[in-house]
Design an enzyme around this catalytic site. Structure first.
Site, PDB file in Angstrom:
ATOM      1  N   LYS A  69      61.690  29.002  10.666  1.00 38.67           N
ATOM      2  CA  LYS A  69      60.312  28.504  10.657  1.00 38.67           C
ATOM      3  C   LYS A  69      59.355  29.350  11.501  1.00 38.67           C
ATOM      4  CE  LYS A  69      61.496  23.746   9.481  1.00 38.67           C
ATOM      5  NZ  LYS A  69      61.372  22.312   9.856  1.00 38.67           N
ATOM      6  N   ASP A 106      55.739  19.260   8.271  1.00 42.95           N
ATOM      7  CA  ASP A 106      56.689  18.400   8.982  1.00 42.95           C
ATOM      8  C   ASP A 106      56.004  17.234   9.695  1.00 42.95           C
ATOM      9  OD1 ASP A 106      59.153  19.545   8.323  1.00 42.95           O
ATOM     10  OD2 ASP A 106      59.037  21.020   9.942  1.00 42.95           O
TER      11      ASP A 106
END
Length: 278
Positions: A69, A106
């Site tokens: 990420k 997220d």
């Protein structure tokens, strides 16, 4: 697949276990969209080259999971506010000129799952966040945006927790503690964003940090959430007040899907179907 099907993928290492292809296929079926969504296993050293190759060969969008990420954020030409605030990205989109845009779904996925699906009003509550990785950064910002009264962040490496709190910059509401310095505190919500459930280890936390009114939430789901659930229930959290991250997974996928296709899928039937297995 016919030539009209647009190509999408999820990058990770490992990645074979991912249910993202199943989730996106279900969303696409709902909305009558043709797509091809695959898993791509890329070691860290090969990640950037693999992503660029995917987009150069016609890929439209990609999801990104562990351990990529931060690297996904770094390779992008444009960044959404959610990505900029956290410095991590889990969604990449090909831009018309050939560049890559980075976004992070997220935090939004977590908040929508806990507030809408599980009816937990975050406003005015004291939250504890365990962990300081990519997902933890997104969840920390999302908890603050959602109006928690206070957010305490702990991590085995305290400097990483301090980095998140410093970036948020609201010391009256958001602060850090040492992992072994939680004695005497109690929280309404404890969120596990560590990798302990995946990599192994124990949750050596004082049981006094939760009471029977507390909610515990693990960003992992299935077997990976079993260790934290065991600790939480032993500490006094009611079993039906424990939540795992399956709903967050579906919600963050829906955010990415909407970004790519301009239509928002109905997440509930997809969540219910997956819930039968996890």
């Amino acid at each position: 697949m016919s030539a009209e099907a647009q190509r999408f993928a999820v990058f990770g290492h490992p990645i074979a276990h991912s249910v993202s292809p199943e989730i996106h296929a279900a969303f696409a079926k709902q909305l009558g969209i043709r797509l091809e969504y695959t898993t791509i296993d890329a070691a860290p050293a090969d990640f950037e080259a693999a992503v660029r190759r995917f987009f150069a060969e016609g890929g439209v969008g990609a999801n990104v999971t562990l351990p990529h990420k931060h690297a996904a954020f770094a390779l992008a030409n444009e960044h959404s506010e959610a990505a900029l605030r956290t410095g991590v990205a889990n969604t990449l989109t090909r831009l018309p000129g050939g560049g890559i845009a980075a976004h992070n779904t997220d935090g939004g996925g977590f908040v929508r799952d806990i507030t809408e699906r599980h009816r937990f009003d975050l406003r005015g509550h004291d939250a504890l966040l365990l962990g300081a990785g990519g997902a933890a950064k997104a969840v920390a910002w999302a908890l603050m945006d959602a109006g928690v009264q206070s957010l305490t962040i702990v991590n085995r490496t305290p400097e990483r927790a301090d980095e998140i709190a410093d970036a948020i910059g609201e010391p009256a509401r958001c602060h850090t503690r040492y992992w072994d310095g939680l004695e005497g505190e109690c929280f309404d919500l404890v969120v596990n964003a560590t990798s302990i459930g995946v990599t192994g280890g124990t949750f050596d936390l004082p049981m006094s940090i939760v009471q029977d009114h507390s909610t515990a939430y693990d960003l992992c789901y299935g077997a990976a959430a079993a260790g934290f659930k065991g600790w939480a229930v032993a500490a006094g959290v009611r079993p039906d007040w424990f939540r795992d991250g399956l709903g967050m997974l579906v919600e963050q996928a829906a955010d990415a899907f909407e970004r790519w296709h301009g239509q928002r899928p109905d997440t509930d039937p997809v969540y219910r179907e997956l819930r039968k297995r996890y």
